[in-house]
Structure formats: structure tokens, C-alpha cells
Design a protein around this motif. Structure first.
Motif, mmCIF file in Angstrom:
data_model
loop_
_atom_site.group_PDB
_atom_site.id
_atom_site.type_symbol
_atom_site.label_atom_id
_atom_site.label_comp_id
_atom_site.label_asym_id
_atom_site.label_seq_id
_atom_site.Cartn_x
_atom_site.Cartn_y
_atom_site.Cartn_z
ATOM 1 N N ILE A 182 -9.395 0.355 -6.384
ATOM 2 C CA ILE A 182 -9.147 -1.068 -6.923
ATOM 3 C C ILE A 182 -10.935 -1.708 -6.897
ATOM 4 O O ILE A 182 -10.729 -2.498 -7.429
ATOM 5 N N ARG A 183 -12.011 -1.444 -6.068
ATOM 6 C CA ARG A 183 -13.313 -1.961 -6.017
ATOM 7 C C ARG A 183 -13.266 -1.214 -8.018
ATOM 8 O O ARG A 183 -13.919 -1.643 -8.909
ATOM 9 N N TYR B 239 -1.115 -5.438 -3.191
ATOM 10 C CA TYR B 239 -2.211 -6.380 -4.161
ATOM 11 C C TYR B 239 -1.359 -6.130 -5.417
ATOM 12 O O TYR B 239 -0.112 -5.781 -5.453
ATOM 13 N N LYS C 217 -3.372 -9.712 2.357
ATOM 14 C CA LYS C 217 -4.187 -9.834 3.160
ATOM 15 C C LYS C 217 -3.148 -9.168 4.473
ATOM 16 O O LYS C 217 -1.962 -9.470 4.127
ATOM 17 N N THR D 7 -5.514 -9.483 -3.575
ATOM 18 C CA THR D 7 -5.565 -8.526 -2.645
ATOM 19 C C THR D 7 -4.178 -9.395 -1.346
ATOM 20 O O THR D 7 -5.043 -10.859 -1.602
ATOM 21 N N ILE E 219 -7.394 3.940 -1.982
ATOM 22 C CA ILE E 219 -6.753 2.704 -2.517
ATOM 23 C C ILE E 219 -7.557 1.934 -2.763
ATOM 24 O O ILE E 219 -7.330 1.320 -3.757
ATOM 25 N N ASP E 220 -8.216 1.356 -1.722
ATOM 26 C CA ASP E 220 -9.621 0.292 -1.341
ATOM 27 C C ASP E 220 -10.870 0.721 -3.076
ATOM 28 O O ASP E 220 -11.335 0.009 -3.264
ATOM 29 N N VAL E 221 -10.913 1.699 -2.741
ATOM 30 C CA VAL E 221 -11.809 2.284 -3.615
ATOM 31 C C VAL E 221 -11.642 2.264 -5.188
ATOM 32 O O VAL E 221 -12.699 1.991 -6.039
ATOM 33 N N ASP F 10 -7.063 6.786 4.268
ATOM 34 C CA ASP F 10 -7.175 5.568 3.958
ATOM 35 C C ASP F 10 -7.689 4.575 3.103
ATOM 36 O O ASP F 10 -7.345 3.549 2.545
ATOM 37 N N ARG F 11 -9.514 4.557 2.861
ATOM 38 C CA ARG F 11 -9.729 3.609 2.135
ATOM 39 C C ARG F 11 -9.439 3.990 0.825
ATOM 40 O O ARG F 11 -10.002 3.817 -0.287
ATOM 41 N N ARG G 41 0.625 -0.920 -0.012
ATOM 42 C CA ARG G 41 -0.027 0.302 -0.222
ATOM 43 C C ARG G 41 0.866 1.079 0.112
ATOM 44 O O ARG G 41 0.475 2.502 -0.683
ATOM 45 N N ARG H 123 -12.177 -3.493 -10.592
ATOM 46 C CA ARG H 123 -12.632 -4.676 -10.167
ATOM 47 C C ARG H 123 -13.473 -5.042 -11.300
ATOM 48 O O ARG H 123 -14.106 -5.595 -11.781
#
Length: 233
Positions: free
Chosen positions: A209-210, A229, A225, A223, A205-207, A202-203, A186, A213
Motif C-alpha cells: 500500500i505504501r 482499505y 482503521k 485506510t 499489505i502495508d508495504v 503481517d506487514r 485485510r 501511494r
């Protein structure tokens, strides 16, 4: 010519006092500053001036900042424009919506002019040093299975379907696909895509990536864990 004089900034806010105050300080610093008081005016002026950085208020009547950003990102002429949201709203969902729309940074009001200038300079470093994405070789095209990334045209093709991704999604996919099966932490991703001087949630990257996808398929970005990624064919 000073370093800042090379850059055009567009300020968008429906409050004239804020526009005048920020415009004065940014102009004093040497930036070429344009202003707009609503989303439609911002898009018109952006297409006329092609700014390097757009500082955009979220809460505006009519076309809000999120909608304006999405429309800006759909304009080929503005594909390289950086967008920073300037807003008094601090809720997580607002930040997530901003990054989903393609924003590069998120700046909370009230903000001191010196801090805004510093953030603007940090963002604009990308025009001096490139996007920050690590070198992926001399070729302008990366091809992995059904995925084709055209770096010159900023176009991604998946199974014959051409996609126009927002700038940050494109850069993230390019980074991961540059070395298939390599795990990017990350921290690696933050530093490569946003730069270590940019503060993002913090979120973020997650946004991204989603969203990737959803567009290229769920199985290609894995992912790891607690680490990060990787891209797999």
C-alpha cells in the motif's frame, strides 16, 4: 503429463550443495528445473527459459537476491514469473525489502523438500486459476478519473504518466480499483492477491500500500482503521 511437468522452475543459490539437493527433489516431483549460482546468471537463464517460478536466495555475493528480483521484474518477458525468496535471514526488514522488490513469497531456510514442494505447488496454482484477483468485468481497461489500468498490458497510467508496477502492486491496485469505495478487508486482500495457502508477513499489505501511494498519490487509497482499505477517486 503430470500437473507439475507443465511448470519450469529456476533455482538460484550460490551454494552448490543446496542447489543440487533442492533440484533433485523438485525434479523428482516432476518439475522442469533450471539452476543458477548468482544473480547475473539467473537473469540470463530466466530470459532464455521464462520460468513460471523463480526460487531465489537473498544472500549472494555480487548481485544479491533483492537486486536480482528487481531486475527480473523490470524484464517484460518475465512479468508473469513468480518469485519466492529462500533465505536463512528472518529479520522483518529483510522480508519487507523482499516484498518491496516484488517477491510473491518468502521461505526461510532450512526447509524440508516436502514443504518446499508444497509451497511451490501453492504458488503455481495461480497459473491454473489466474491471479486470484476477483473478476473486474469484461473490459480490459479500468478508467477512474486520472487512473487507467490496462489489464491486458499490465500498465497503469496516472494523469498521463505510464507506470510499470511490480506484479503484486498491480494486482492489489486492480483489486481495489475494481470496486471504488468498497472496503476490502485485510483478509480479502490476502486471499485475493496471495492466496489463503500462502503465508506472508503481517506487514506485507502495508508495504505494498505504501509503495502504491508513493506512485499514484497519497489520497486515492484510504485506510479504514481496523478493517482494511478502499480506493477513492
Amino acid at each position: 503429463m503430470s500437473e507439475t511437468e507443465k511448470y519450469r522452475l529456476l533455482l538460484v543459490d550460490d551454494e552448490p550443495d543446496i542447489l543440487e539437493f533442492l533440484s533433485y527433489n523438485l525434479t523428482k516431483e516432476g518439475f522442469t528445473v533450471f539452476t543458477a549460482q548468482n544473480g547475473k546468471e539467473a537473469i540470463k537463464i530466466a530470459l532464455e527459459t521464462v520460468p513460471h517460478l523463480i526460487i531465489l536466495d537473498v544472500m549472494m555475493p555480487g548481485m544479491d537476491g533483492i537486486e536480482t528480483c528487481e531486475e527480473i521484474k523490470r524484464q517484460p518477458a518475465l512479468k508473469d514469473a513468480l518469485v519466492a525468496f529462500l533465505t536463512a535471514r528472518g529479520e522483518d526488514y529483510s522480508q519487507i525489502a523482499g516484498f518491496e522488490a516484488g517477491a510473491d513469497d518468502y521461505i526461510a531456510k532450512p526447509i524440508k523438500p516436502k514443504v518446499l514442494i508444497s509451497r511451490a505447488k501453492a504458488l503455481l496454482k495461480r497459473y491454473r486459476s489466474g491471479t486470484g484477483v476477483q473478476d473486474t468485468g469484461d473490459s480490459d481497461v479500468i478508467s477512474i478519473g486520472e487512473l487507467i489500468i490496462d489489464k491486458e498490458r499490465y500498465v497503469v497510467t496516472v494523469a498521463g504518466n505510464e507506470l510499470m508496477l511490480p506484479k503484486k502492486e498491480f494486482e492489489l491496485l486492480l483489486l481495489l480499483a475494481s470496486k471504488p469505495d468498497k472496503v476490502f478487508t485485510r483478509e480479502d486482500i490476502y486471499n485475493s492477491i496471495w492466496g489463503d495457502s500462502i503465508i506472508v508477513g503481517d506487514r506485507t499489505i502495508d508495504v505494498h500500500i505504501r509503495k502504491l501511494r508513493e506512485k499514484i498519490g497519497q489520497d486515492h487509497i484510504r485506510t479504514i482503521k481496523g478493517v482494511g482499505y478502499k480506493y477513492v477517486d
